[in-house]
Design a protein around this motif. Structure first.
Motif, PDB file in Angstrom:
ATOM      1  N   ALA A   1     -46.686  25.808   7.084  1.00 36.30           N
ATOM      2  CA  ALA A   1     -48.073  25.984   6.684  1.00 36.30           C
ATOM      3  C   ALA A   1     -48.982  25.963   7.907  1.00 36.30           C
ATOM      4  O   ALA A   1     -48.792  25.161   8.822  1.00 36.30           O
ATOM      5  CB  ALA A   1     -48.491  24.894   5.712  1.00 36.30           C
ATOM      6  N   CYS A   2     -49.962  26.857   7.923  1.00 34.07           N
ATOM      7  CA  CYS A   2     -50.933  26.902   9.018  1.00 34.07           C
ATOM      8  C   CYS A   2     -52.296  27.237   8.436  1.00 34.07           C
ATOM      9  O   CYS A   2     -52.448  27.460   7.241  1.00 34.07           O
ATOM     10  CB  CYS A   2     -50.501  27.922  10.080  1.00 34.07           C
ATOM     11  SG  CYS A   2     -50.232  29.596   9.468  1.00 34.07           S
ATOM     12  N   GLY A   3     -53.307  27.267   9.293  1.00 37.09           N
ATOM     13  CA  GLY A   3     -54.665  27.484   8.829  1.00 37.09           C
ATOM     14  C   GLY A   3     -55.331  26.160   8.472  1.00 37.09           C
ATOM     15  O   GLY A   3     -54.686  25.110   8.391  1.00 37.09           O
ATOM     16  N   GLY A   4     -56.622  26.221   8.210  1.00 43.45           N
ATOM     17  CA  GLY A   4     -57.378  25.006   7.930  1.00 43.45           C
ATOM     18  C   GLY A   4     -56.872  24.236   6.734  1.00 43.45           C
ATOM     19  O   GLY A   4     -56.942  23.003   6.695  1.00 43.45           O
TER      20      GLY A   4
ATOM     21  N   GLU B   1     -51.490  24.429  13.904  1.00 49.01           N
ATOM     22  CA  GLU B   1     -51.801  25.164  12.674  1.00 49.01           C
ATOM     23  C   GLU B   1     -53.078  25.993  12.743  1.00 49.01           C
ATOM     24  O   GLU B   1     -53.184  27.049  12.122  1.00 49.01           O
ATOM     25  CB  GLU B   1     -51.914  24.179  11.489  1.00 49.01           C
ATOM     26  CG  GLU B   1     -50.634  23.475  11.135  1.00 49.01           C
ATOM     27  CD  GLU B   1     -50.419  22.173  11.877  1.00 49.01           C
ATOM     28  OE1 GLU B   1     -49.559  21.382  11.453  1.00 49.01           O
ATOM     29  OE2 GLU B   1     -51.135  21.938  12.891  1.00 49.01           O
ATOM     30  N   ASP B   2     -54.075  25.513  13.509  1.00 48.81           N
ATOM     31  CA  ASP B   2     -55.392  26.165  13.503  1.00 48.81           C
ATOM     32  C   ASP B   2     -55.478  27.403  14.391  1.00 48.81           C
ATOM     33  O   ASP B   2     -56.506  28.093  14.371  1.00 48.81           O
ATOM     34  CB  ASP B   2     -56.460  25.169  13.969  1.00 48.81           C
ATOM     35  CG  ASP B   2     -56.647  24.023  12.993  1.00 48.81           C
ATOM     36  OD1 ASP B   2     -56.483  24.246  11.784  1.00 48.81           O
ATOM     37  OD2 ASP B   2     -56.938  22.902  13.444  1.00 48.81           O
ATOM     38  N   TRP B   3     -54.418  27.720  15.152  1.00 45.54           N
ATOM     39  CA  TRP B   3     -54.584  28.721  16.191  1.00 45.54           C
ATOM     40  C   TRP B   3     -53.695  29.946  16.055  1.00 45.54           C
ATOM     41  O   TRP B   3     -53.728  30.831  16.907  1.00 45.54           O
ATOM     42  CB  TRP B   3     -54.376  28.056  17.561  1.00 45.54           C
ATOM     43  CG  TRP B   3     -55.413  27.019  17.770  1.00 45.54           C
ATOM     44  CD1 TRP B   3     -55.285  25.671  17.639  1.00 45.54           C
ATOM     45  CD2 TRP B   3     -56.798  27.262  18.048  1.00 45.54           C
ATOM     46  NE1 TRP B   3     -56.495  25.053  17.834  1.00 45.54           N
ATOM     47  CE2 TRP B   3     -57.444  26.004  18.092  1.00 45.54           C
ATOM     48  CE3 TRP B   3     -57.543  28.418  18.268  1.00 45.54           C
ATOM     49  CZ2 TRP B   3     -58.801  25.874  18.345  1.00 45.54           C
ATOM     50  CZ3 TRP B   3     -58.896  28.292  18.525  1.00 45.54           C
ATOM     51  CH2 TRP B   3     -59.503  27.030  18.562  1.00 45.54           C
ATOM     52  N   ILE B   4     -52.953  30.043  14.979  1.00 39.54           N
ATOM     53  CA  ILE B   4     -52.060  31.196  14.823  1.00 39.54           C
ATOM     54  C   ILE B   4     -52.847  32.472  14.536  1.00 39.54           C
ATOM     55  O   ILE B   4     -52.524  33.543  15.069  1.00 39.54           O
ATOM     56  CB  ILE B   4     -51.010  30.912  13.744  1.00 39.54           C
ATOM     57  CG1 ILE B   4     -50.043  29.825  14.255  1.00 39.54           C
ATOM     58  CG2 ILE B   4     -50.242  32.179  13.374  1.00 39.54           C
ATOM     59  CD1 ILE B   4     -48.953  29.449  13.300  1.00 39.54           C
ATOM     60  N   GLU B   5     -53.885  32.378  13.719  1.00 31.99           N
ATOM     61  CA  GLU B   5     -54.661  33.573  13.394  1.00 31.99           C
ATOM     62  C   GLU B   5     -55.340  34.157  14.637  1.00 31.99           C
ATOM     63  O   GLU B   5     -55.310  35.370  14.858  1.00 31.99           O
ATOM     64  CB  GLU B   5     -55.709  33.253  12.325  1.00 31.99           C
ATOM     65  CG  GLU B   5     -55.134  33.041  10.946  1.00 31.99           C
ATOM     66  CD  GLU B   5     -54.778  34.344  10.268  1.00 31.99           C
ATOM     67  OE1 GLU B   5     -55.686  35.071   9.840  1.00 31.99           O
ATOM     68  OE2 GLU B   5     -53.570  34.643  10.160  1.00 31.99           O
ATOM     69  N   ALA B   6     -55.965  33.312  15.454  1.00 31.14           N
ATOM     70  CA  ALA B   6     -56.583  33.811  16.690  1.00 31.14           C
ATOM     71  C   ALA B   6     -55.522  34.368  17.621  1.00 31.14           C
ATOM     72  O   ALA B   6     -55.718  35.415  18.261  1.00 31.14           O
ATOM     73  CB  ALA B   6     -57.371  32.693  17.378  1.00 31.14           C
ATOM     74  N   GLY B   7     -54.378  33.686  17.703  1.00 27.09           N
ATOM     75  CA  GLY B   7     -53.274  34.180  18.529  1.00 27.09           C
ATOM     76  C   GLY B   7     -52.802  35.545  18.108  1.00 27.09           C
ATOM     77  O   GLY B   7     -52.395  36.374  18.942  1.00 27.09           O
ATOM     78  N   ALA B   8     -52.855  35.812  16.801  1.00 24.80           N
ATOM     79  CA  ALA B   8     -52.401  37.112  16.291  1.00 24.80           C
ATOM     80  C   ALA B   8     -53.203  38.254  16.890  1.00 24.80           C
ATOM     81  O   ALA B   8     -52.657  39.326  17.194  1.00 24.80           O
ATOM     82  CB  ALA B   8     -52.502  37.140  14.768  1.00 24.80           C
ATOM     83  N   PHE B   9     -54.507  38.044  17.107  1.00 28.26           N
ATOM     84  CA  PHE B   9     -55.331  39.136  17.616  1.00 28.26           C
ATOM     85  C   PHE B   9     -55.230  39.283  19.122  1.00 28.26           C
ATOM     86  O   PHE B   9     -55.487  40.367  19.657  1.00 28.26           O
ATOM     87  CB  PHE B   9     -56.760  39.002  17.087  1.00 28.26           C
ATOM     88  CG  PHE B   9     -56.817  39.358  15.627  1.00 28.26           C
ATOM     89  CD1 PHE B   9     -56.942  40.668  15.235  1.00 28.26           C
ATOM     90  CD2 PHE B   9     -56.633  38.391  14.664  1.00 28.26           C
ATOM     91  CE1 PHE B   9     -56.920  41.028  13.901  1.00 28.26           C
ATOM     92  CE2 PHE B   9     -56.607  38.727  13.321  1.00 28.26           C
ATOM     93  CZ  PHE B   9     -56.747  40.045  12.932  1.00 28.26           C
TER      94      PHE B   9
END
Length: 380
Positions: free
Chosen positions: A306-309, A339-347
């Protein structure tokens, strides 16, 4: 032994502001030719209340003026630039070290099936030209519309990054992003089987909205308010009757469907507010579970990351554990990615893919007609 220049990593910054509208996340990422992306440093820039209010208004407005769009776009872009500068200053590096910034922009509306019979569209508020000017970095932006043009949903895009990060692990892996909306990525153990990913439904978007309606704050810390309530089964059944939950993948959604007015239409007016919050958490847990049941898993025992807020919402995670008794929960932090940094890492990774002419989408996830190179380049 000194490594050849071609083996040295390149540095990218990924910028993400999700549907929760809580701020801009900036992730400094090193990407080498033969190894998974590595998270180097991060910076979170909170969303100023006036900009938060303006963006939220735009997300639900029936009509929007160009002046409002320009105001929001400029303020949002400057917040992104501030996040980049703060990250670079803290790490003691300059813009010349950064190959590119990958900017997702701020989603205002996402309608991959069109609206009232019109064409499909997805709108991310962004100004990559201004961002390049303010930061002195090359910017890659507008990632979603090429997939949409190729017949895809334009979302979710993160599963391709999940594959790059975690796809080399043994066994089946499930990555669950609990942002404003929940999306699921299945990484099969057989590399010849296509990755599957899709939105399962709302996560923080309704929890935060309902909390803010009743409290002075933007989110329910640890899910404490939800934990004080009881699940209203009748309300839950009404919420789950939404046709989206019965759709087969590929599927994606956003605030244009799940918002406060949608929720309030399901209320009788006799519910306790904290019971509604508990029911919304249960809605997320059950819709995620239903999504997992749609996957062609080889066995019932699953590993879920699980990741994200929402991964910090103790009550929500407990409800997921109850719904998924055979799941082993892992932290993405064990792999170097909190968990909080996967979405930013994706871009950041998507910017790398664009500069190297490599696809950024997974047709098995979005439903596009084939792999596509995503995004436009705005030189520094």
């Amino acid at each position: 032994m000194k490594m050849p220049p071609t083996a040295l990593p390149s540095y990218y910054i990924g910028l993400m502001s999700g549907t929760s509208l809580d701020g801009v996340d900036a992730a400094l990422v090193a990407i080498g030719p033969d190894s998974p992306p590595v998270l180097i440093a991060t910076h979170a820039a909170p969303m100023p209340p006036p900009l938060h209010h303006l963006l939220l208004t735009l997300c639900h407005a029936e009509r929007v003026s160009f002046a409002e769009l320009a105001q929001a776009e400029s303020a949002f872009c400057r917040l992104q630039a501030d996040a980049v500068k703060a990250l670079l200053d803290r790490e003691g590096i300059t813009a010349e070290h950064i190959h590119a910034i990958g900017s997702h922009g701020q989603t205002i509306e996402h309608a991959p099936s069109g609206h009232h019979g019109g064409p499909a569209y997805t709108l991310q508020l962004d100004n990559p030209s201004l961002l390049a000017e303010l930061t002195g970095c090359t910017v890659v932006a507008d990632f979603r519309r090429r997939d949409l043009a190729a017949g895809g949903q334009a979302a979710p895009l993160a599963p391709a990054f999940h594959q790059a990060l975690f796809g080399r692990q043994e066994g089946e892996q499930l990555v669950l992003n609990l942002g404003g909306f929940a999306n699921l990525t299945w990484l099969p153990s057989d590399i010849h089987i296509s990755v599957i990913g899709f939105d399962t439904g709302p996560a923080n978007v309704l929890l935060d909205t309902w909390f803010a309606k009743h409290h002075n704050g933007r989110f329910d810390h640890d899910g404490a308010w939800a934990a004080s309530g009881q699940v209203d089964q009748a309300l839950l059944n009404r919420l789950l009757s939404e046709p989206f939950f019965q759709q087969l993948p590929p599927r994606s959604t956003g605030r244009e469907l799940f918002h406060l007015a949608w929720l309030e239409k399901q209320l009788t007016g006799h519910e306790m507010a904290n019971d509604v919050q508990a029911t919304l958490a249960e809605l997320t847990a059950i819709s995620v579970t239903q999504g997992i049941q749609q996957l062609p898993l080889s066995h019932n025992d699953i590993t879920l990351m699980a990741c994200g807020g929402g991964a910090h919402n103790t009550y929500l995670m407990a409800r997921l554990a109850t719904q998924l008794p055979n799941a082993v929960f892992k932290s993405s932090a064990d792999f170097g990615w909190p968990e909080d940094w996967i979405e930013a890492g994706a871009f950041a990774w998507l910017a790398h893919q664009r500069l190297h002419g490599l696809p950024g989408n997974l047709p098995s996830v979005t439903g596009a007609n084939g792999p596509r190179v995503l995004g436009g380049i705005y030189a520094s």
